[in-house]
Write a protein that holds these residues in place. Structure first.
Motif, PDB file in Angstrom:
ATOM      1  N   ARG A 126       0.856  -1.193   0.000  1.00 23.47           N
ATOM      2  CA  ARG A 126       0.000   0.000   0.000  1.00 23.47           C
ATOM      3  C   ARG A 126       0.888   1.238   0.000  1.00 23.47           C
ATOM      4  O   ARG A 126       1.972   1.246   0.585  1.00 23.47           O
ATOM      5  CB  ARG A 126      -0.914   0.023   1.226  1.00 23.47           C
ATOM      6  CG  ARG A 126      -1.789   1.268   1.326  1.00 23.47           C
ATOM      7  CD  ARG A 126      -2.670   1.268   2.565  1.00 23.47           C
ATOM      8  NE  ARG A 126      -3.652   0.197   2.500  1.00 23.47           N
ATOM      9  CZ  ARG A 126      -3.838  -0.720   3.442  1.00 23.47           C
ATOM     10  NH1 ARG A 126      -3.069  -0.697   4.531  1.00 23.47           N
ATOM     11  NH2 ARG A 126      -4.743  -1.663   3.307  1.00 23.47           N
ATOM     12  N   SER A 127       0.420   2.273  -0.661  1.00 22.72           N
ATOM     13  CA  SER A 127       1.093   3.569  -0.585  1.00 22.72           C
ATOM     14  C   SER A 127       0.025   4.655  -0.437  1.00 22.72           C
ATOM     15  O   SER A 127      -1.127   4.478  -0.854  1.00 22.72           O
ATOM     16  CB  SER A 127       1.946   3.824  -1.831  1.00 22.72           C
ATOM     17  OG  SER A 127       1.136   3.944  -2.990  1.00 22.72           O
ATOM     18  N   MET A 128       0.426   5.747   0.165  1.00 25.22           N
ATOM     19  CA  MET A 128      -0.509   6.840   0.410  1.00 25.22           C
ATOM     20  C   MET A 128       0.251   8.158   0.465  1.00 25.22           C
ATOM     21  O   MET A 128       1.312   8.247   1.078  1.00 25.22           O
ATOM     22  CB  MET A 128      -1.266   6.622   1.724  1.00 25.22           C
ATOM     23  CG  MET A 128      -2.144   7.777   2.157  1.00 25.22           C
ATOM     24  SD  MET A 128      -3.024   7.387   3.698  1.00 25.22           S
ATOM     25  CE  MET A 128      -3.737   8.969   4.110  1.00 25.22           C
ATOM     26  N   HIS A 129      -0.280   9.151  -0.211  1.00 29.18           N
ATOM     27  CA  HIS A 129       0.230  10.515  -0.075  1.00 29.18           C
ATOM     28  C   HIS A 129      -0.940  11.407   0.274  1.00 29.18           C
ATOM     29  O   HIS A 129      -1.983  11.376  -0.386  1.00 29.18           O
ATOM     30  CB  HIS A 129       0.892  11.007  -1.358  1.00 29.18           C
ATOM     31  CG  HIS A 129       1.392  12.417  -1.250  1.00 29.18           C
ATOM     32  ND1 HIS A 129       2.568  12.733  -0.590  1.00 29.18           N
ATOM     33  CD2 HIS A 129       0.851  13.601  -1.658  1.00 29.18           C
ATOM     34  CE1 HIS A 129       2.745  14.042  -0.626  1.00 29.18           C
ATOM     35  NE2 HIS A 129       1.716  14.592  -1.263  1.00 29.18           N
ATOM     36  N   GLU A 130      -0.783  12.207   1.315  1.00 33.16           N
ATOM     37  CA  GLU A 130      -1.864  13.095   1.729  1.00 33.16           C
ATOM     38  C   GLU A 130      -1.321  14.476   2.059  1.00 33.16           C
ATOM     39  O   GLU A 130      -0.145  14.627   2.420  1.00 33.16           O
ATOM     40  CB  GLU A 130      -2.610  12.536   2.935  1.00 33.16           C
ATOM     41  CG  GLU A 130      -1.803  12.510   4.221  1.00 33.16           C
ATOM     42  CD  GLU A 130      -2.640  12.168   5.442  1.00 33.16           C
ATOM     43  OE1 GLU A 130      -3.852  11.967   5.298  1.00 33.16           O
ATOM     44  OE2 GLU A 130      -2.065  12.121   6.551  1.00 33.16           O
ATOM     45  N   ASP A 338      -4.698   7.160   9.237  1.00 32.21           N
ATOM     46  CA  ASP A 338      -6.066   7.666   9.062  1.00 32.21           C
ATOM     47  C   ASP A 338      -6.348   8.913   9.898  1.00 32.21           C
ATOM     48  O   ASP A 338      -7.506   9.246  10.155  1.00 32.21           O
ATOM     49  CB  ASP A 338      -7.079   6.579   9.415  1.00 32.21           C
ATOM     50  CG  ASP A 338      -7.005   6.154  10.875  1.00 32.21           C
ATOM     51  OD1 ASP A 338      -5.986   6.465  11.536  1.00 32.21           O
ATOM     52  OD2 ASP A 338      -7.952   5.508  11.366  1.00 32.21           O
ATOM     53  N   THR A 339      -5.302   9.627  10.303  1.00 28.32           N
ATOM     54  CA  THR A 339      -5.478  10.782  11.184  1.00 28.32           C
ATOM     55  C   THR A 339      -6.563  11.735  10.689  1.00 28.32           C
ATOM     56  O   THR A 339      -7.458  12.133  11.442  1.00 28.32           O
ATOM     57  CB  THR A 339      -4.150  11.554  11.326  1.00 28.32           C
ATOM     58  OG1 THR A 339      -3.189  10.715  11.964  1.00 28.32           O
ATOM     59  CG2 THR A 339      -4.347  12.820  12.157  1.00 28.32           C
ATOM     60  N   GLN A 509     -11.582   0.569   2.664  1.00 28.63           N
ATOM     61  CA  GLN A 509     -10.239   1.025   2.319  1.00 28.63           C
ATOM     62  C   GLN A 509      -9.672   1.932   3.405  1.00 28.63           C
ATOM     63  O   GLN A 509      -8.504   1.806   3.785  1.00 28.63           O
ATOM     64  CB  GLN A 509     -10.235   1.745   0.975  1.00 28.63           C
ATOM     65  CG  GLN A 509      -8.824   2.033   0.458  1.00 28.63           C
ATOM     66  CD  GLN A 509      -8.809   2.569  -0.947  1.00 28.63           C
ATOM     67  OE1 GLN A 509      -9.758   3.212  -1.391  1.00 28.63           O
ATOM     68  NE2 GLN A 509      -7.719   2.333  -1.666  1.00 28.63           N
ATOM     69  N   LEU A 510     -10.505   2.829   3.920  1.00 27.62           N
ATOM     70  CA  LEU A 510     -10.046   3.692   5.010  1.00 27.62           C
ATOM     71  C   LEU A 510      -9.783   2.885   6.274  1.00 27.62           C
ATOM     72  O   LEU A 510      -8.833   3.162   7.013  1.00 27.62           O
ATOM     73  CB  LEU A 510     -11.079   4.786   5.282  1.00 27.62           C
ATOM     74  CG  LEU A 510     -11.318   5.796   4.158  1.00 27.62           C
ATOM     75  CD1 LEU A 510     -12.411   6.778   4.548  1.00 27.62           C
ATOM     76  CD2 LEU A 510     -10.039   6.548   3.820  1.00 27.62           C
ATOM     77  N   HIS A 511     -10.645   1.904   6.517  1.00 28.11           N
ATOM     78  CA  HIS A 511     -10.443   1.063   7.698  1.00 28.11           C
ATOM     79  C   HIS A 511      -9.143   0.276   7.576  1.00 28.11           C
ATOM     80  O   HIS A 511      -8.473  -0.008   8.578  1.00 28.11           O
ATOM     81  CB  HIS A 511     -11.621   0.106   7.866  1.00 28.11           C
ATOM     82  CG  HIS A 511     -11.621  -0.633   9.170  1.00 28.11           C
ATOM     83  ND1 HIS A 511     -11.801  -0.012  10.382  1.00 28.11           N
ATOM     84  CD2 HIS A 511     -11.435  -1.951   9.460  1.00 28.11           C
ATOM     85  CE1 HIS A 511     -11.751  -0.899  11.348  1.00 28.11           C
ATOM     86  NE2 HIS A 511     -11.526  -2.073  10.822  1.00 28.11           N
ATOM     87  N   GLY A 512      -8.769  -0.060   6.345  1.00 28.44           N
ATOM     88  CA  GLY A 512      -7.530  -0.779   6.119  1.00 28.44           C
ATOM     89  C   GLY A 512      -6.310   0.024   6.511  1.00 28.44           C
ATOM     90  O   GLY A 512      -5.243  -0.555   6.771  1.00 28.44           O
ATOM     91  N   LEU A 513      -6.446   1.355   6.567  1.00 27.64           N
ATOM     92  CA  LEU A 513      -5.325   2.182   7.000  1.00 27.64           C
ATOM     93  C   LEU A 513      -4.980   1.924   8.456  1.00 27.64           C
ATOM     94  O   LEU A 513      -3.868   2.224   8.899  1.00 27.64           O
ATOM     95  CB  LEU A 513      -5.649   3.666   6.799  1.00 27.64           C
ATOM     96  CG  LEU A 513      -5.922   4.111   5.363  1.00 27.64           C
ATOM     97  CD1 LEU A 513      -6.265   5.595   5.321  1.00 27.64           C
ATOM     98  CD2 LEU A 513      -4.724   3.821   4.466  1.00 27.64           C
ATOM     99  N   ASP A 514      -5.937   1.349   9.211  1.00 27.27           N
ATOM    100  CA  ASP A 514      -5.657   1.002  10.611  1.00 27.27           C
ATOM    101  C   ASP A 514      -4.716  -0.190  10.716  1.00 27.27           C
ATOM    102  O   ASP A 514      -4.233  -0.508  11.805  1.00 27.27           O
ATOM    103  CB  ASP A 514      -6.965   0.655  11.340  1.00 27.27           C
ATOM    104  CG  ASP A 514      -7.843   1.877  11.531  1.00 27.27           C
ATOM    105  OD1 ASP A 514      -7.311   2.983  11.430  1.00 27.27           O
ATOM    106  OD2 ASP A 514      -9.047   1.712  11.768  1.00 27.27           O
ATOM    107  N   ASP A 515      -4.479  -0.862   9.581  1.00 26.27           N
ATOM    108  CA  ASP A 515      -3.602  -2.032   9.615  1.00 26.27           C
ATOM    109  C   ASP A 515      -2.132  -1.650   9.728  1.00 26.27           C
ATOM    110  O   ASP A 515      -1.258  -2.514   9.694  1.00 26.27           O
ATOM    111  CB  ASP A 515      -3.784  -2.869   8.334  1.00 26.27           C
ATOM    112  CG  ASP A 515      -5.178  -3.476   8.270  1.00 26.27           C
ATOM    113  OD1 ASP A 515      -5.800  -3.594   9.327  1.00 26.27           O
ATOM    114  OD2 ASP A 515      -5.617  -3.815   7.158  1.00 26.27           O
ATOM    115  N   THR A 516      -1.883  -0.319   9.833  1.00 29.87           N
ATOM    116  CA  THR A 516      -0.510   0.144   9.984  1.00 29.87           C
ATOM    117  C   THR A 516       0.210  -0.652  11.075  1.00 29.87           C
ATOM    118  O   THR A 516      -0.308  -0.830  12.168  1.00 29.87           O
ATOM    119  CB  THR A 516      -0.503   1.638  10.371  1.00 29.87           C
ATOM    120  OG1 THR A 516      -1.170   2.364   9.348  1.00 29.87           O
ATOM    121  CG2 THR A 516       0.901   2.159  10.522  1.00 29.87           C
TER     122      THR A 516
END
Length: 523
Positions: A126-130, A338-339, A509-516
């Motif tokens: 997974r990758s994310m830029h915010e 997910d801040t 998908q957002l909930h998956g960010l908790d898998d950090t």
């Protein structure tokens, strides 16, 4: 008062002071921004944190049972802060990397950005830029015009509950936020989902910065006076071979102020389905909904939810600069992917974005609304059929509610609060060209009977076209539209179904960010 100018002055001094002064100022900045000082501390999770500050450079190492589980290096730039973080699994391999920037522009706007990557072994999963930008302006309520003071005291419960002396402890806070995120999920090295989220908002809040309750506003609390929120997201989903299987585009605009019936909502949704890379179905629709005194719009993420702050963290003695607000929990949340999406996820979970589902299940009551939904089917890339369903409700100009009126039903001299309309159109195609079209339209109206009492009636008109041949018919019926149109709520049901699927996917998908993989969860 523009607090942000103070922060700009702090950044500017770093480049003009002597090295010794620079070092001291750097330490002050790391402490004021992130609450850090050189030294060793024990964390609540039992880990040990070692902080080293040398001039403008920062190094943080976190250990569990003597093993390094997280490391962060940072530096002060001309416009802000830069951090690089690595999180390690129990084998000492990097499981997540995070790049964080905090920058301040000349107009006082502060932008926090993060780039995150997740790994399973050597494989990127997974990758994310915010990016989150914030511009904050404050005014003491005691310095505002008498008209604004009156509006705020009325909002807080009326002048009888608010002592004029308390106005000096209240601030009017104006914030503008701009948030964007791009999230990519991978499986076996192949992109399977790509989502882009945008949320721009403006908030007007009144904040009690004292330790005493003022009117109905608790001590150290802020309350929203009005907001304007624009949300959009686009998602593309792919199969294991990288072929596109589904695309979604959603936009909405919601504005709500202090008046009891000034809220308005506009939503647009488009969904396309593909097989072997070829489109097979496209659905699209829109919804508008108005607030009434007895029926409010669903809530949207407020300022504190967007910034992931508590009431007490926000409602300090003095207003905080944009930089202070964005950096307040920057270090603690550095691995919390997910801040800035917790509020969005929370409201999705409560069904607040699916007003079409509310209308489909329970109707709109006295709320004016409109829904349009179109399904288009394709074969070999050519259109085969298109079906459009519409339903709406408008205020009845003849409606004059009596004090004892509580329901939509008719009583003497008390017509329906809203009048509904529906429309259904079916179009057939052959070789990509329109072959046939059929439309049925209905609308409610009131008509006085021989005694002058308004009666609810429905007028229906149907038109069928095939080639050059056209037929039409119309008729009026007694009663409301639901008694004569068996598909009166088809538009709301169709949109609700796709909204449910779309937002369930986004929630997952957002909930998956908790898998950090956070250090405290790995050891």
């Amino acid at each position: 008062m523009n607090i942000s100018s103070e922060a700009r002055t702090k950044w500017a001094t770093l480049s003009v002071e002597s090295p010794e002064e620079n070092a001291t100022e750097s330490m002050d900045t790391w402490e004021s921004r992130l609450g850090l000082q050189s030294g060793t501390t024990k964390l609540e999770n039992g880990h040990t944190r070692v902080v080293k500050i040398e001039g403008s450079n920062l190094e943080i190492q976190e250990f569990a049972n003597g093993k390094l589980v997280q490391s962060t290096t940072g530096g002060l730039t001309e416009s802000g802060i830069s951090l690089n973080t690595e999180i390690y699994n129990k084998w000492g391999k990097v499981s997540q990397t995070i790049q964080t920037e905090l920058e301040e522009a000349e107009d006082g706007t502060v932008k926090a950005s993060r780039s995150l990557q997740w790994f399973d072994g050597e494989e990127l999963t997974r990758s994310m830029h915010e990016e989150m930008s914030l511009n904050s302006q404050y005014s003491k309520v005691s310095d505002l015009s008498s008209g604004m003071q009156f509006q705020i005291t009325q909002f807080l419960g009326g002048e009888t509950q608010v002592d004029p002396e308390d106005l000096k402890n209240l601030t009017l806070d104006k914030h503008v936020t701009k948030y964007s995120a791009n999230i990519q999920d991978y499986a076996n090295g192949t992109l399977i989902r790509d989502t882009a989220i945008r949320q721009n908002a403006s908030y007007d809040n009144v904040t009690n910065r004292s330790d005493q309750r003022i009117g109905n506003l608790e001590a150290r609390h802020t309350a929203e006076l009005s907001h304007s929120v624009n949300l959009s997201f686009e998602t593309s989903e792919y199969d294991k071979d990288g072929e596109l299987i589904r695309q979604v585009s959603f936009t909405e605009a919601q504005a709500d102020g202090q008046d009891a019936n000034d809220g308005k909502l506009q939503q647009d949704l488009s969904v396309s389905w593909y097989v072997d890379g070829e489109i097979v179905k496209q659905s699209s629709g829109s919804l508008t909904l108005e607030e009434t005194e007895n029926a409010k719009l669903h809530k949207r993420p407020n300022l504190l939810e967007m910034l992931d702050l508590s009431q007490e963290e926000y409602s300090t003695d003095e207003p905080q600069s944009s930089a202070d607000l964005l950096s307040r929990n920057l270090l603690d949340n550095i691995s919390e992917a997910d801040t800035h999406n917790k509020g969005l996820k929370r409201h999705i979970g409560k069904g607040h974005y699916n007003s079409a589902d509310d209308i489909a299940k329970w109707g709109a009551g006295s709320q004016p609304y409109s829904i349009s939904w179109t399904d288009t089917l394709y074969a070999d890339g050519d259109m085969v059929s298109r079906q459009t369903d519409e339903e709406s409700a408008r205020k009845n100009p003849a409606y004059n509610p009596l004090e004892f009126h509580v329901a939509r039903g008719l009583t003497e001299n008390d017509p329906a609060a809203i009048l509904r309309s529906t429309s259904h159109t079916d179009v057939g195609y052959e070789n990509g060209f329109e072959k046939s079209r059929g439309t049925v339209e209905s609308h409610e109206y009131t008509h006085p009977d021989k005694d002058g009492v308004d009666e609810l009636k429905t007028h229906t008109r149907g038109v069928v076209e095939k080639g050059l041949h056209k037929e039409s018919a119309s008729r009026s019926y007694d009663g409301g539209i639901e008694a004569h149109d068996p598909e009166a709520d088809k538009a709301s049901h169709s949109m609700a179904r796709e909204m449910t699927l779309t937002f369930d996917d986004l929630f997952d998908q957002l909930h998956g960010l908790d898998d950090t993989l956070k250090p405290q969860e790995q050891w």
